[in-house]
Enzyme design. Structure first.
Site, mmCIF file in Angstrom:
data_model
loop_
_atom_site.group_PDB
_atom_site.id
_atom_site.type_symbol
_atom_site.label_atom_id
_atom_site.label_comp_id
_atom_site.label_asym_id
_atom_site.label_seq_id
_atom_site.Cartn_x
_atom_site.Cartn_y
_atom_site.Cartn_z
ATOM 1 N N LYS A 88 3.230 3.255 -7.571
ATOM 2 C CA LYS A 88 3.044 2.168 -6.618
ATOM 3 C C LYS A 88 4.228 1.223 -6.703
ATOM 4 C CE LYS A 88 -1.077 2.087 -4.575
ATOM 5 N NZ LYS A 88 -1.178 1.835 -3.123
ATOM 6 N N ASN A 92 0.812 -1.226 0.000
ATOM 7 C CA ASN A 92 0.000 0.000 0.000
ATOM 8 C C ASN A 92 0.842 1.272 0.000
ATOM 9 O OD1 ASN A 92 0.891 -0.125 2.600
ATOM 10 N ND2 ASN A 92 -1.120 0.020 3.563
ATOM 11 N N GLY A 152 -6.018 8.054 1.175
ATOM 12 C CA GLY A 152 -7.096 7.128 0.800
ATOM 13 C C GLY A 152 -6.576 6.150 -0.236
ATOM 14 N N SER A 184 -7.549 11.752 -0.740
ATOM 15 C CA SER A 184 -6.839 11.797 0.531
ATOM 16 C C SER A 184 -7.271 13.081 1.226
ATOM 17 C CB SER A 184 -5.328 11.797 0.304
ATOM 18 O OG SER A 184 -4.924 10.593 -0.310
ATOM 19 N N HIS A 236 -5.882 6.715 10.269
ATOM 20 C CA HIS A 236 -4.656 6.799 9.444
ATOM 21 C C HIS A 236 -4.880 6.516 7.966
ATOM 22 C CE1 HIS A 236 -4.464 2.502 8.961
ATOM 23 N NE2 HIS A 236 -3.239 2.504 8.515
ATOM 24 N N GLY A 237 -6.067 6.040 7.597
ATOM 25 C CA GLY A 237 -6.257 5.725 6.180
ATOM 26 C C GLY A 237 -7.623 5.112 5.957
ATOM 27 N N GLU A 276 2.085 9.956 -4.624
ATOM 28 C CA GLU A 276 0.955 10.437 -5.404
ATOM 29 C C GLU A 276 1.090 11.913 -5.738
ATOM 30 O OE1 GLU A 276 -2.888 8.102 -4.143
ATOM 31 O OE2 GLU A 276 -3.310 10.228 -3.952
#
Lengths: 138, 481
Positions: free
Chosen positions: B480, B203, B379, B385, B404-405, B207
């Site tokens: 990623k 993960n 996110g 996010s 946290h997410g 970005e």
């Protein structure tokens, strides 16, 4: 008999390994784990490393041994394909792992495994078949 | 579905009563509304209850709305322990020590970046090593490695990666005191040697985003955020170094549990009394790993800025890229909190939870003391996010913590199966998001549907008052591992 299945759990992933004896189940757990990291068909048997660990329990032995294999991949890029178990007792395992160094050009990167865990860890014998369930943190 | 043992306290909180399970010393409290309650896993509820049995736990065993099942401790968990009779547990921090997030601002606007987004993603993807088996560009000698572990992001700045001003915009100044490299195993050193300055996989991501909605104009202004502005978010941690530290100390703690006769409902909760040598050694090793992570995010940020300079051929001043803040979301820290109107030092474990200190808190840098600590919540790669701020209520209710997410809803294999035959990268491109990934399966595992909707998660912490929304960021380009 199948060597292993992939265990599906919410955040992470595990291996359910089978064997007609404990050594087989250990071996299949390791091969299963390596297959989560990359496609083993593309891995050649080029060099071998010796991995020996000691622990105070069978569960501890499995986790410590798998964590050592993870260490050799994460630190040196070594991916095993063939596992020879040379000695196995209640508190000690001595193995030779044969494979090659991961090469991003030739090998597909699948999962980055951080560690083998005790989470829902199972080592048991059912109707003459040994089964190991082990979950990895990824 | 949640079992009967859960009692709704209010719109954003559920309680697990102390008598739910033998040995519980305090209640459990889970921050979820009706929507997210439906996604609660039974096992994660059990884990919140299990943590409530640990010696010296103060207040309640807490869980944030992004809760999901972890090892021993649930992910999204917050637990604070007394320094006198409490414990410390590596499982309450997690394998990825100081996994965290940093956010950079810029002077660029969305329309300036859109025509170059593909090139930009390509350059960053090539410059910043990511994925399984990747090696960093930094090679650490033994002396460097020691310094890095002691100094964290400060080491990186001294090496020329970034500015001194970045440090005050990093939680703990990017360097937590009390790290001891002599407690680090050779294996951890070996794993860490080639992984400094790498993104990792799973993960973790980098970005390129734009600000698409502002909820609090004044706060956004103070943070240097404006509508349609380009931001960059970096999510990674201490890599193999931290994983090995955790692995090493879980073994130590397992022995300690026997030695100190601690009764545990789950082996993965292995811990030691805070004042024991085992606990103090773990704390010092964990701090070294935390510093490794802060250096890592600092180096990655530096190369990201270089990539922007290369693509947009501008001066650093014109691009205006600077750090807004950097938060740790897997860490244990000694903090002062008020318990029953008494000030107490506690060891606060946050595993998949973010510190959210209020305005005026002395641990915040002067620039943020008037508004409170910036909280950065990533996110999934397809949605959004968020930037929030810490609040006084968080200090009172959650030891100054928030979510946290997004938290997963689908297992990785389920996601891969659902993505079969689909080109996730193309689906993303159709939505206007350019994605590059080292691993073929990573994109499938990480697709939006595999996660809870981040907006629901953030709404819970906002409505609960444990942090407040400032801005929403939408992805334009994603790298990623």
């Amino acid at each position: 008999m199948k060597a292993f299945d992939v265990l599906d759990i919410s955040g992470d992933v595990g291996i359910m390994a089978y064997g007609k004896n404990l050594e087989d189940a250990f071996r299949n757990a390791a091969v299963g784990m390596y297959s989560l990291i990359t496609d083993l068909d593309a891995i050649e048997e080029k060099r071998s490393i010796d991995i020996s660990v000691e622990s105070h329990s069978m569960e501890g032995l499995l986790v410590a041994w798998l964590n050592d294999l993870i260490f050799h991949f994460d630190a040196y890029g070594f991916i095993g394909k063939r596992i020879d178990i040379q000695e196995m007792g209640d508190n000690k395992i001595k193995t030779m792992v044969t494979g090659e160094d991961f090469d991003a050009e030739r090998h597909e990167g699948k999962l980055l495994i951080k560690a083998a865990t005790y989470h829902q860890l199972k080592i048991e014998k059912k109707d003459d078949i040994w089964e190991i369930d082990v979950i990895f943190d990824i | 579905m949640a079992p009967d043992k859960l009692r709704r306290i209010d719109e954003t909180k559920l309680e697990i009563s102390e008598d739910y399970k033998p040995g519980m010393r305090v209640n459990g409290i889970i921050y979820v509304d009706d929507i997210l309650e439906k996604e609660l896993e039974n096992q994660s509820i059990e884990q919140v209850a299990n943590v409530a049995t640990l010696p010296g736990i103060i207040g309640a065993s807490l869980a944030m709305p992004d809760i999901h099942t972890g090892y021993g401790f649930a992910i999204g968990g917050v637990a604070a322990f007394d320094l006198k009779d409490g414990i410390i547990s590596p499982g309450g921090v997690g394998y990825d020590i100081n996994c965290g997030v940093r956010l950079l601002r810029s002077n660029l606007k969305r329309e300036e970046v859109l025509p170059r987004i593909k090139d930009l993603v390509g350059v960053i993807y090539n410059e910043i090593p990511s994925g399984v088996g990747s090696k960093g560009k930094i090679r650490l000698g033994p002396d460097d490695e020691r310094k890095l572990l002691l100094k964290g992001a400060r080491w990186a700045v001294e090496q020329g990666f970034g500015d001194v001003s970045d440090l005050e915009r990093t939680e703990s100044g990017g360097c937590i005191e009390g790290a001891d490299p002599s407690l680090i195993s050779n294996k951890a050193f070996e794993r860490g040697r080639a992984q400094q300055g790498t993104l990792g996989s799973g993960n973790h991501f980098l970005e390129i985003q734009y600000v698409d909605e502002i909820y609090d104009e004044k706060a956004a202004n103070s943070l240097g955020l404006f509508k349609d502005q380009i931001t960059v978010m970096i999510h990674t941690g201490s890599r193999g170094f931290g994983h090995q530290v955790c692995t090493d100390f879980l073994e130590v703690m397992e022995q300690a549990v026997g030695k100190y006769r601690i009764e545990l409902p789950d082996k993965e909760l292995a811990c030691a009394p805070f004042n024991s040598p085992e606990a103090q050694d773990y704390l010092a090793a964990m701090r070294a790993a935390a510093n490794y992570a802060w250096a890592n995010r600092q180096c990655i940020m530096h190369w990201t800025k270089e990539a922007f300079l290369r693509i947009f051929i501008a001066t650093p001043k014109a691009l205006g890229m600077s750090l807004i803040y950097d938060v740790a979301h897997n860490i244990a820290k000694i903090e002062e909190h008020t318990v029953n109107e008494k000030k107490m030092k506690l060891i606060v474990h946050r595993k998949g939870a973010t510190r959210a200190f209020p305005p005026g808190h002395l641990e915040l840098p002067e620039i943020y003391r008037p508004i409170g600590q910036p909280v950065l919540i990533p996110g999934d790669m397809g949605r959004a996010s968020f930037v929030l701020l810490g609040t006084e209520k968080a200090m009172k209710e959650t030891f100054g913590s928030t979510c946290h997410g997004a938290g997963r809803v689908m297992s990785r294999h389920q996601a891969i199966r659902q993505a079969k035959g689909r080109a996730i990268w193309r689906e993303m491109e159709d939505k206007g998001i350019i994605v590059r990934s080292a691993g073929r399966e990573t994109l499938a595992e990480e697709m939006s549907e595999a996660y809870k909707d981040i907006s629901n998660v953030v709404d819970v912490v906002h409505n609960a008052g444990i942090s407040k929304k400032v801005a929403r960021l939408r992805p334009l380009g994603v790298i990623k591992g």
